[in-house]
Design an enzyme around this catalytic site. Structure first.
Site, PDB file in Angstrom:
ATOM      1  N   GLY A   1     -44.736   9.662 -30.500  1.00 33.92           N
ATOM      2  CA  GLY A   1     -44.467   8.229 -30.414  1.00 33.92           C
ATOM      3  C   GLY A   1     -43.131   7.847 -31.028  1.00 33.92           C
ATOM      4  O   GLY A   1     -42.422   6.969 -30.521  1.00 33.92           O
ATOM      5  N   THR A   2     -42.769   8.501 -32.120  1.00 34.79           N
ATOM      6  CA  THR A   2     -41.514   8.178 -32.799  1.00 34.79           C
ATOM      7  C   THR A   2     -40.328   8.420 -31.862  1.00 34.79           C
ATOM      8  O   THR A   2     -39.462   7.552 -31.692  1.00 34.79           O
ATOM      9  CB  THR A   2     -41.364   9.055 -34.065  1.00 34.79           C
ATOM     10  OG1 THR A   2     -42.451   8.743 -34.940  1.00 34.79           O
ATOM     11  CG2 THR A   2     -40.040   8.809 -34.768  1.00 34.79           C
TER      12      THR A   2
ATOM     13  N   ASN B   1     -50.917  -0.587 -36.110  1.00 36.18           N
ATOM     14  CA  ASN B   1     -51.516   0.629 -36.661  1.00 36.18           C
ATOM     15  C   ASN B   1     -52.240   0.397 -37.981  1.00 36.18           C
ATOM     16  O   ASN B   1     -53.188   1.105 -38.310  1.00 36.18           O
ATOM     17  CB  ASN B   1     -50.440   1.710 -36.851  1.00 36.18           C
ATOM     18  CG  ASN B   1     -49.156   1.182 -37.433  1.00 36.18           C
ATOM     19  OD1 ASN B   1     -48.614   0.196 -36.948  1.00 36.18           O
ATOM     20  ND2 ASN B   1     -48.664   1.819 -38.475  1.00 36.18           N
TER      21      ASN B   1
ATOM     22  N   GLN C   1     -51.163   2.789 -30.684  1.00 34.04           N
ATOM     23  CA  GLN C   1     -52.486   2.557 -31.291  1.00 34.04           C
ATOM     24  C   GLN C   1     -53.427   1.795 -30.368  1.00 34.04           C
ATOM     25  O   GLN C   1     -54.602   1.644 -30.689  1.00 34.04           O
ATOM     26  CB  GLN C   1     -52.345   1.796 -32.610  1.00 34.04           C
ATOM     27  CG  GLN C   1     -51.589   2.544 -33.688  1.00 34.04           C
ATOM     28  CD  GLN C   1     -52.365   3.718 -34.283  1.00 34.04           C
ATOM     29  OE1 GLN C   1     -53.550   3.910 -34.014  1.00 34.04           O
ATOM     30  NE2 GLN C   1     -51.691   4.523 -35.090  1.00 34.04           N
TER      31      GLN C   1
ATOM     32  N   HIS D   1     -51.602  12.495 -30.273  1.00 31.02           N
ATOM     33  CA  HIS D   1     -52.509  12.761 -31.399  1.00 31.02           C
ATOM     34  C   HIS D   1     -53.270  11.536 -31.873  1.00 31.02           C
ATOM     35  O   HIS D   1     -54.169  11.637 -32.708  1.00 31.02           O
ATOM     36  CB  HIS D   1     -51.772  13.436 -32.562  1.00 31.02           C
ATOM     37  CG  HIS D   1     -50.833  12.584 -33.352  1.00 31.02           C
ATOM     38  ND1 HIS D   1     -51.058  12.274 -34.671  1.00 31.02           N
ATOM     39  CD2 HIS D   1     -49.664  11.991 -33.029  1.00 31.02           C
ATOM     40  CE1 HIS D   1     -50.056  11.536 -35.128  1.00 31.02           C
ATOM     41  NE2 HIS D   1     -49.193  11.354 -34.149  1.00 31.02           N
TER      42      HIS D   1
ATOM     43  N   THR E   1     -36.797  22.461 -22.816  1.00 33.09           N
ATOM     44  CA  THR E   1     -37.979  23.091 -22.216  1.00 33.09           C
ATOM     45  C   THR E   1     -39.232  22.373 -22.688  1.00 33.09           C
ATOM     46  O   THR E   1     -39.393  22.089 -23.881  1.00 33.09           O
ATOM     47  CB  THR E   1     -38.027  24.590 -22.595  1.00 33.09           C
ATOM     48  OG1 THR E   1     -36.831  25.199 -22.100  1.00 33.09           O
ATOM     49  CG2 THR E   1     -39.242  25.276 -21.995  1.00 33.09           C
TER      50      THR E   1
ATOM     51  N   CYS F   1     -46.509   5.536 -48.153  1.00 31.33           N
ATOM     52  CA  CYS F   1     -46.150   6.431 -49.244  1.00 31.33           C
ATOM     53  C   CYS F   1     -45.061   7.375 -48.756  1.00 31.33           C
ATOM     54  O   CYS F   1     -45.284   8.138 -47.828  1.00 31.33           O
ATOM     55  CB  CYS F   1     -47.374   7.225 -49.663  1.00 31.33           C
ATOM     56  SG  CYS F   1     -47.017   8.334 -51.017  1.00 31.33           S
TER      57      CYS F   1
HETATM   58  N1  PLP Z   1     -46.066   3.748 -33.205  1.00 29.34           N
HETATM   59  C1  PLP Z   1     -47.185   3.449 -33.870  1.00 29.34           C
HETATM   60  C2  PLP Z   1     -47.781   2.095 -33.706  1.00 29.34           C
HETATM   61  C3  PLP Z   1     -47.790   4.392 -34.701  1.00 29.34           C
HETATM   62  O1  PLP Z   1     -48.909   4.079 -35.365  1.00 29.34           O
HETATM   63  C4  PLP Z   1     -47.188   5.661 -34.838  1.00 29.34           C
HETATM   64  C5  PLP Z   1     -47.752   6.662 -35.763  1.00 29.34           C
HETATM   65  O2  PLP Z   1     -48.448   6.350 -36.697  1.00 29.34           O
HETATM   66  C6  PLP Z   1     -46.027   5.939 -34.105  1.00 29.34           C
HETATM   67  C7  PLP Z   1     -45.494   4.955 -33.307  1.00 29.34           C
HETATM   68  C8  PLP Z   1     -45.362   7.267 -34.197  1.00 29.34           C
HETATM   69  O3  PLP Z   1     -46.068   8.228 -33.430  1.00 29.34           O
HETATM   70  P1  PLP Z   1     -45.922   9.782 -33.736  1.00 29.34           P
HETATM   71  O4  PLP Z   1     -46.719  10.072 -34.952  1.00 29.34           O
HETATM   72  O5  PLP Z   1     -46.473  10.437 -32.510  1.00 29.34           O
HETATM   73  O6  PLP Z   1     -44.475  10.060 -33.901  1.00 29.34           O
END
Ligand code: PLP
Length: 384
Positions: free
Chosen positions: A68-69, A155, A183, A205, A241, A326
């Site tokens: 997600g990041t 989240n 989320q 995940h 890849t 944290c």
């Molecule tokens: N966006 C939200 C709302 C999240 O809760 C999170 C992770 O906690 C992310 C993005 C980031 O996802 P990832 O852990 O797959 O990088």
């Protein structure tokens, strides 16, 4: 062991595990033309179909990422640079104050590195919902094209955001919309076409797939400039890849999500919150007046510091999260609770319990029993 931290990472679904085990037997590079390569390609495309189906998107618009990041970062940078290339540059970038740090951090980076892009945080109400009036005012101000980022569900609190109304406002002003559905996906309806977003992000995940894989969905006509160049994978939107095993697991999880009984989770969450109020009449549940994802409860037990509670629960084998972020050994109050107007003092007590596809009444009962034990111990210590 009672695991109630599914918003941090959910447990791996058997369907994801099985898909990954099968993928481990295939050694080809999906870009190779020989039979092993074609077998790996087939796994990736099968997973893409399942992920696309999960969010009602065209598979051709789904790009696999490392999570997600990365998906959020690619969406924001991709929109900013892509819009400049297409001749209608993004000159304003607005994100809700309760977004994940991957959005807020990218926005901050852009504000310092890219000349001519104005950034602002859209405040949230005390109930944890993005403030639509402020968004409207920001969109009405003169300036170039706007990229707006509002998550589908938060989240920390689980509060569901009014994306349909946000997207209407953004469309009216000719802007672009990024929805972080990390989320929300699997917990509330997450329909890319119905949301009318330009960019949507998800992460494996959080829905029972493996860590380190996610997806970015980009609408056909939305501006997008690739940030990672190389072998032309993922239609040149994100070279490198493919993580075939991870992607196969993502596909397995995406296929299984539809069978989840979300109302069962809501019932468990309600049992938890009423048990909590019975044991701790002063308990505060953040975002309780808003629509929330069925699995999340963010609460404070005034007088019991989050770290104390986390350690006590962990000793009883119960795993939850603190509502504080944290990092580097320092616990700082959550920016989400802060945006909702929660004082730093109260935020210190915040805990998050989040249920998932395999959560049971046993998990909830064990958590309540552990919290009650802790409360009794603290009261006895105070009385002594
Ligand atoms: N966006 C939200 C709302 C999240 O809760 C999170 C992770 O906690 C992310 C993005 C980031 O996802 P990832 O852990 O797959 O990088």
């Amino acid at each position: 062991m009672p695991y109630l931290d599914h918003n941090a990472t959910s447990t791996l679904r058997p369907q994801a595990r099985a898909a990954m085990a099968r993928a481990c037997e295939i050694h080809g590079n999906p870009s190779s033309v020989h039979r092993s390569g074609r077998a790996a390609r087939a796994l990736v495309e099968d997973a893409r179909d399942h992920v696309a189906l999960l969010v009602n998107a065209n598979p051709a618009n789904v790009t696999f990422t490392s999570g997600g990041t990365e998906a959020n970062a690619l969406a924001v940078w991709g929109a900013v640079y892509g819009s400049a290339e297409s001749g209608t540059p993004v000159e304003r970038l607005y994100a809700s104050a309760i977004e994940h740090d991957s959005i807020l951090g990218t926005m901050m980076e852009i504000s310092t590195r890219v000349a001519g892009v104005r950034t602002a945080k859209i405040p949230a109400t005390p109930d944890g919902v993005v403030d639509l009036d402020t968004l409207h005012d920001l969109l009405r101000e003169s300036g170039g094209r706007t990229l707006v980022a509002v998550m589908a569900a938060n989240n920390e609190t689980g509060v569901v955001q009014p994306i349909a109304r946000v997207s209407k406002l953004v469309r009216k002003h000719g802007g672009l919309l990024l929805v972080d559905a990390v989320q929300a996906c699997g917990k509330i309806a997450t329909d890319f076409r119905a949301l009318d977003a330009d960019y949507l992000t998800i992460s494996a995940h959080k829905l029972g797939g493996p860590q380190g894989v996610g997806a970015l969905v980009v609408k056909e006509d939305a501006p997008f400039a690739a940030q990672i160049h190389g072998g032309g994978q993922e239609r040149s939107r994100r070279a490198g890849t493919e993580n075939v095993v991870g992607i196969a697991g993502f596909g397995g999880a995406a296929k299984a999500v539809g069978d989840d009984d979300v109302s069962r989770l809501e019932m468990l969450r309600n049992v938890f919150e009423s048990g909590l109020r019975n044991c701790f009449p002063a308990a505060i549940v953040f975002g309780q007046n808003s629509q929330r994802t069925a699995n999340t409860s963010n609460f404070a037990l005034p007088g019991i510091a989050a770290e104390t509670a986390l350690i006590a629960l962990d000793l009883d084998g119960v795993m939850v999260s603190s509502g504080a972020a944290c990092s580097s050994g320092k616990v700082k109050p959550s920016h989400v609770l802060k945006a909702m107007g929660v004082s730093d003092d109260l935020a210190r007590f915040a805990l998050r319990m989040s249920l998932g596809w395999d959560s049971s009444g046993f998990d909830v009962d064990a958590t309540l029993a552990s919290l009650e034990k802790l409360g009794t111990r603290i009261s006895a210590r105070k009385a002594a």
